[in-house]
Design a protein around this motif. Structure first.
Motif, PDB file in Angstrom:
ATOM      1  N   PHE A 112       0.826  -1.214   0.000  1.00  0.00           N
ATOM      2  CA  PHE A 112       0.000   0.000   0.000  1.00  0.00           C
ATOM      3  C   PHE A 112       0.859   1.262   0.000  1.00  0.00           C
ATOM      4  N   LEU A 113       1.981   1.248   0.722  1.00  0.00           N
ATOM      5  CA  LEU A 113       2.826   2.433   0.822  1.00  0.00           C
ATOM      6  C   LEU A 113       3.344   2.892  -0.529  1.00  0.00           C
ATOM      7  N   GLY A 114       3.672   1.954  -1.411  1.00  0.00           N
ATOM      8  CA  GLY A 114       4.201   2.327  -2.724  1.00  0.00           C
ATOM      9  C   GLY A 114       5.602   2.894  -2.615  1.00  0.00           C
ATOM     10  N   SER A 115       6.005   3.659  -3.621  1.00  0.00           N
ATOM     11  CA  SER A 115       7.380   4.167  -3.681  1.00  0.00           C
ATOM     12  C   SER A 115       7.476   5.686  -3.674  1.00  0.00           C
ATOM     13  N   GLU A 116       6.357   6.397  -3.761  1.00  0.00           N
ATOM     14  CA  GLU A 116       6.405   7.859  -3.798  1.00  0.00           C
ATOM     15  C   GLU A 116       6.684   8.411  -2.402  1.00  0.00           C
ATOM     16  N   ILE A 117       7.635   9.338  -2.332  1.00  0.00           N
ATOM     17  CA  ILE A 117       8.095   9.894  -1.071  1.00  0.00           C
ATOM     18  C   ILE A 117       7.824  11.395  -1.029  1.00  0.00           C
ATOM     19  N   VAL A 118       7.455  11.882   0.147  1.00  0.00           N
ATOM     20  CA  VAL A 118       7.288  13.319   0.370  1.00  0.00           C
ATOM     21  C   VAL A 118       8.339  13.761   1.377  1.00  0.00           C
ATOM     22  N   GLU A 119       8.988  14.878   1.116  1.00  0.00           N
ATOM     23  CA  GLU A 119       9.967  15.446   2.033  1.00  0.00           C
ATOM     24  C   GLU A 119       9.290  16.494   2.911  1.00  0.00           C
ATOM     25  N   LEU A 120       9.431  16.342   4.219  1.00  0.00           N
ATOM     26  CA  LEU A 120       8.866  17.289   5.175  1.00  0.00           C
ATOM     27  C   LEU A 120       9.987  18.170   5.719  1.00  0.00           C
ATOM     28  N   HIS A 121       9.818  19.478   5.584  1.00  0.00           N
ATOM     29  CA  HIS A 121      10.832  20.436   6.027  1.00  0.00           C
ATOM     30  C   HIS A 121      10.276  21.308   7.145  1.00  0.00           C
ATOM     31  N   THR A 122      11.179  21.830   7.980  1.00  0.00           N
ATOM     32  CA  THR A 122      10.804  22.734   9.062  1.00  0.00           C
ATOM     33  C   THR A 122      11.717  23.955   9.036  1.00  0.00           C
ATOM     34  N   ALA A 123      11.386  24.925   9.886  1.00  0.00           N
ATOM     35  CA  ALA A 123      12.199  26.143   9.952  1.00  0.00           C
ATOM     36  C   ALA A 123      13.385  25.988  10.886  1.00  0.00           C
ATOM     37  N   THR A 124      13.449  24.931  11.674  1.00  0.00           N
ATOM     38  CA  THR A 124      14.484  24.818  12.689  1.00  0.00           C
ATOM     39  C   THR A 124      15.675  23.967  12.277  1.00  0.00           C
TER      40      THR A 124
END
Length: 268
Positions: A12-24
């Motif tokens: 179900f997860l598949g291969s597409e990835i999202v990058e999560l960024h923060t200000a710190t």
């Protein structure tokens, strides 16, 4: 041994990835796109429309890196570790439990089977043994969940936050008292007034008024955020004696600041 359920989830997860960024921090935290869509409800339309053909990226400008890491850990495991705050506050370290989620999330079914078990980390404590940083850790997860409409994570953070306060009892040490003051300030600054937490925390503050009023920062907080005192009034009892029958105590307020700086006080 890999279960059919684990194999199905990895598929179900598949291969597409999202990058999560923060200000710190400059580095990102990666999460499978389908898992993010199933847990994070506010940007699903954007995820499906804006990221085609290029790297998928979301920036949380007002959220600490550690809080986002806890969200990702919860998304995979159903629970999150207690992380002390980032290096911009004194005495802070990072739990190793979530490090495996940073920099990549390429999981096999066996990897996922191990990762999905909630970690049993030891609650973070300050140098005097108090759970001050633990309180702020859970509160920041709560605020993140409220802002991003993640009710399951919000309920979990509320349960953890209130359990720490219950275990702590009345804040006897200066560090515990200042931690409660910090929690009041964050809650009444970031959480909607109609939410259940401000009233709950105001009642807790009314219960430990004798301890909190020893701190000058608590009096400053009442002046800056009158809503705190207003909600506390719902739980405070009337004074038992008129002024002519009692002698007011002169409290010695110590000058103390739990934070080295407040440059990023708006970041939770």
């Amino acid at each position: 041994m890999e279960s059919n359920r684990d194999i199905a989830f990895v598929e179900f997860l598949g291969s597409e990835i999202v990058e999560l960024h923060t200000a710190t921090r400059s580095e990102s935290i990666k999460i499978h796109r389908k898992l993010l869509e199933s847990k994070y409800n506010t940007s699903i339309a954007a995820l499906r429309h804006d990221f085609k053909g290029r790297a998928m990226r979301i920036t949380f400008a007002e959220t600490r890196y550690e809080t986002v890491a806890q969200f990702v850990e919860w998304a995979y495991r159903g629970d999150y570790s207690v992380l002390t705050l980032s290096a911009d506050l004194p005495g802070e370290t990072k739990s190793e439990d979530s490090s495996s989620l940073e920099g990549g999330v390429k999981m096999s079914a066996d990897d996922f089977s191990k990762a999905r078990t909630p970690s049993q980390s030891t609650p973070a404590s300050s140098s005097d043994g108090s759970p001050a940083h633990t309180l702020l850790c859970h509160l920041q997860v709560y605020i993140f969940s409220d802002l991003n409409m993640i009710p399951a994570l919000k309920d979990l953070a509320f349960a953890k936050f209130t359990a720490v306060l219950k275990s702590m009892g009345k804040p006897r040490s200066m560090t515990e008292q200042l931690a409660v003051v910090d929690c009041l300030e964050l809650t009444f600054s970031k959480v909607p007034f109609h939410d259940k937490l401000p009233g709950w925390l105001a009642q807790h503050a009314a219960w430990c008024m004798e301890e909190l009023r020893l701190q000058g920062r608590f009096h400053d907080l009442l002046r800056r955020l009158p809503g705190v005192g207003s909600r506390m009034m719902n739980s405070l009892r009337p004074c038992q004696l008129p002024p002519w029958e009692s002698q007011l105590r002169d409290y010695s307020v110590q000058l103390y600041d739990a934070h080295a700086s407040s440059d990023d006080s708006g970041i939770f």
